[in-house]
Write a protein that holds these residues in place. Structure first.
Motif, short mmCIF file in Angstrom:
data_model
loop_
_atom_site.label_atom_id
_atom_site.label_comp_id
_atom_site.label_asym_id
_atom_site.label_seq_id
_atom_site.Cartn_x
_atom_site.Cartn_y
_atom_site.Cartn_z
N ASN A 409 0.82 -1.21 0.00
CA ASN A 409 0.00 0.00 0.00
C ASN A 409 0.86 1.26 0.00
N ALA A 410 0.38 2.29 -0.72
CA ALA A 410 1.01 3.60 -0.70
C ALA A 410 0.71 4.29 0.63
N THR A 411 1.42 5.39 0.88
CA THR A 411 1.23 6.06 2.17
C THR A 411 -0.20 6.55 2.35
N TRP A 412 -0.85 7.03 1.26
CA TRP A 412 -2.22 7.50 1.41
C TRP A 412 -3.17 6.36 1.71
N GLN A 413 -2.91 5.18 1.13
CA GLN A 413 -3.74 4.02 1.42
C GLN A 413 -3.55 3.56 2.86
N PHE A 426 -10.82 10.09 17.48
CA PHE A 426 -9.57 10.67 16.97
C PHE A 426 -9.50 10.69 15.45
N ARG A 427 -10.50 10.15 14.76
CA ARG A 427 -10.39 10.00 13.31
C ARG A 427 -10.33 11.33 12.56
N GLU A 428 -11.18 12.26 12.90
CA GLU A 428 -11.17 13.55 12.21
C GLU A 428 -9.84 14.28 12.40
N GLU A 429 -9.33 14.24 13.63
CA GLU A 429 -8.03 14.87 13.90
C GLU A 429 -6.92 14.20 13.09
N LEU A 430 -6.97 12.88 13.00
CA LEU A 430 -5.96 12.15 12.23
C LEU A 430 -6.05 12.50 10.74
N ILE A 431 -7.24 12.69 10.23
CA ILE A 431 -7.40 13.08 8.82
C ILE A 431 -6.77 14.46 8.60
N ARG A 432 -7.04 15.39 9.50
CA ARG A 432 -6.45 16.74 9.35
C ARG A 432 -4.92 16.68 9.37
N GLU A 433 -4.37 15.88 10.28
CA GLU A 433 -2.91 15.76 10.36
C GLU A 433 -2.34 15.05 9.13
N ALA A 434 -3.07 14.07 8.63
CA ALA A 434 -2.63 13.36 7.42
C ALA A 434 -2.60 14.32 6.22
N GLN A 435 -3.57 15.24 6.16
CA GLN A 435 -3.58 16.24 5.09
C GLN A 435 -2.35 17.15 5.18
N LYS A 436 -2.02 17.57 6.40
CA LYS A 436 -0.85 18.43 6.57
C LYS A 436 0.44 17.73 6.16
N LEU A 437 0.49 16.44 6.42
CA LEU A 437 1.70 15.67 6.14
C LEU A 437 1.76 15.16 4.70
N PHE A 439 -0.32 12.84 3.41
CA PHE A 439 -0.68 11.43 3.34
C PHE A 439 -2.14 11.22 2.95
N TRP A 440 -2.84 12.30 2.63
CA TRP A 440 -4.29 12.19 2.43
C TRP A 440 -4.67 12.72 1.04
N ARG A 441 -5.36 11.89 0.28
CA ARG A 441 -5.85 12.32 -1.04
C ARG A 441 -7.26 12.88 -0.90
N GLN A 442 -7.60 13.77 -1.79
CA GLN A 442 -8.93 14.38 -1.75
C GLN A 442 -10.03 13.33 -1.91
N SER A 443 -9.68 12.24 -2.60
CA SER A 443 -10.69 11.19 -2.84
C SER A 443 -10.77 10.18 -1.71
#
Length: 446
Positions: A409-413, A426-437, A439-443
């Motif tokens: 798996n890729a980092t975003w996966q 903690f999921r929403e906070e983790l998504i925000r941090e993943a976006q900053k780093l 690791f998060w795709r718009q899709s």
């Protein structure tokens, strides 16, 4: 027999005489697991004032040590530890202990190539008619120590079970320098806490992945204990064991008829381990049982040996994971909790076994002393945390919210999968941090 008895008598000394060989500056291989030396420990503690810079090499402490009580500031002895328990962590807090990073499968090689063993002190069972002292529950690295030690002292424990083995599970009287009779000193009793609902939920996800004929490696703790109980109550058949540590839950599975070891490509019919720690039930099970085979750790944890067994399943605990899949199983930040042990050995071996699988399991959160909850799935590892398992080696990760596979798996996966099994708070906070780093795709799914 008479020859060995005479040699035994000639080497039998008081504890005080035996420890008199220790000199300032010596490196002593001391205790590991349940093979403690309580009688020698007390005798050596009396010599504290006259000794300096003595280096103690130990690990997995199961009993407090008199030499620590006698030298609380560490002015005379230094405690060097390869794997910490609560007792060792106490020494660490006292400023007395230092961690020795170890890949457990390589420990015998470290001893022969990179370490000094001036004195080996080890607890053994009474000598048999052939002149052998059985090592009981702890085979581990003692054979390698004996091969290079300048002086070997054995402390005889009348309560030590006789462990059958593959090799390296005994010392002969001819290679021993001093014998001390310790009498009935028992063995440390190690029981896992009762599993929680979270432990049982995690175990249930792993149980879904198990198949008839699988060969098990379980770590210690509440979750593996819960899984062992579930397996014992399941309909699984012909399971095998090739493990590092042997614990009580294996006995439950054997007695329930789930473990037969019949399908193993190596050591068929035998339950293989390198050290055991549990309650008296476990020690009684090991005692003179030819179904069990204790081996040195460079056999049990060797990658080529372990992965030659089909359907090897490794199930271990972890402390923390980051969103890319780096796993810490040995520290909270820079504070050591346990050690690397053989986790990486088996994570790698299980994946490379034909049909094998590796599971790293933990509760999604933990609660601190103030009652605050913290996620074990974090954007980045806590500052100072040790990477026990690198990202490419991690296969299945399991919490009470599910299981995911990170291989390929890729980092975003990886971020998406790990957040899906994080605690909902903690999921929403983790998504925000993943976006900053990044690791998060718009899709990505939310």
């Amino acid at each position: 027999m008479a020859e060995w008895v005479n040699e035994y008598k000639g080497k039998l000394v008081s504890p005080e005489k035996a420890v008199s060989v220790v000199k300032s500056g010596d490196w002593i291989r001391y205790t590991f697991g349940v093979n403690t030396v309580p009688v020698l420990d007390k005798a050596l503690a009396l010599r504290i004032p006259e000794l300096y810079d003595v280096q103690i090499h130990a690990g997995v402490s199961m009993r407090p040590h008199a030499i620590i009580d006698a030298d609380p500031k560490g002015e005379h002895f230094t405690w060097n530890c390869t794997h910490m328990t609560g007792i060792d962590r106490k020494y660490f807090k006292m400023g007395r202990a230092y961690y020795m990073p170890t890949k457990y499968s390589e420990e015998p090689r470290y001893i022969k190539e990179n370490s000094i063993v001036d004195v080996l002190m080890v607890q053994v069972a009474p000598m048999d008619k052939h002149g052998n002292f059985n090592l009981g529950p702890t085979i581990s690295h003692y054979r390698a120590c004996a091969d290079v030690a300048k002086t070997i002292i054995v402390e005889v424990n009348e309560d030590m079970p006789i462990a059958h083995g593959g090799y390296g599970h005994y010392l002969h009287v001819s290679e021993v320098d001093y014998i001390v009779e310790g009498g009935h000193t028992g063995l440390p009793q190690v029981s896992s806490p009762n599993p929680t609902e979270v432990d049982e939920k995690i175990a249930s996800y792993v149980l879904e992945e198990l198949r008839d004929g699988d060969c098990l490696q379980l770590g210690i703790g509440r979750m593996p204990n819960a899984l062992g109980k579930m397996i014992a109550q399941s309909s699984l058949k012909d399971l095998g064991v090739h493990t590092e540590m042997l614990v009580d839950s294996y006995v439950d599975m054997v007695e329930a008829g789930r473990i037969t070891n019949r399908r193993k490509q190596r050591d068929p019919g035998r339950l293989v381990y390198t050290f055991a720690a549990g309650t008296q039930k476990l020690y009684d099970f090991i005692d003179n049982n030819p179904q069990c085979a204790g081996y040195p750790v460079d056999y049990t944890n060797d990658r080529l040996i372990a992965c030659s067994i089909d359907n090897l399943v490794s199930i271990n605990n972890a402390i923390e994971i980051d969103l890319t899949g780096q796993v810490c199983s040995e520290s909270k930040g820079s504070r050591m909790i346990s050690g690397a042990g053989g986790q990486l050995d088996f994570v790698d071996s299980a994946y490379n076994s034909k049909g094998g699988r590796s599971f790293l399991c933990f509760s999604s959160v933990y609660t601190d002393k103030e009652g605050n909850k913290h996620s074990r799935i974090n954007p980045l590892l806590t500052l100072g945390a040790v990477v026990t398992d690198t990202r490419p080696t991690v296969q299945f990760v399991v919490t009470e919210y599910g299981k995911v596979c990170l291989k390929g798996n890729a980092t975003w996966q990886r971020a998406e999968k790990l957040i899906s099994i994080a605690h909902p708070d903690f999921r929403e906070e983790l998504i925000r941090e993943a976006q900053k780093l990044g690791f998060w795709r718009q899709s990505n799914k939310r």
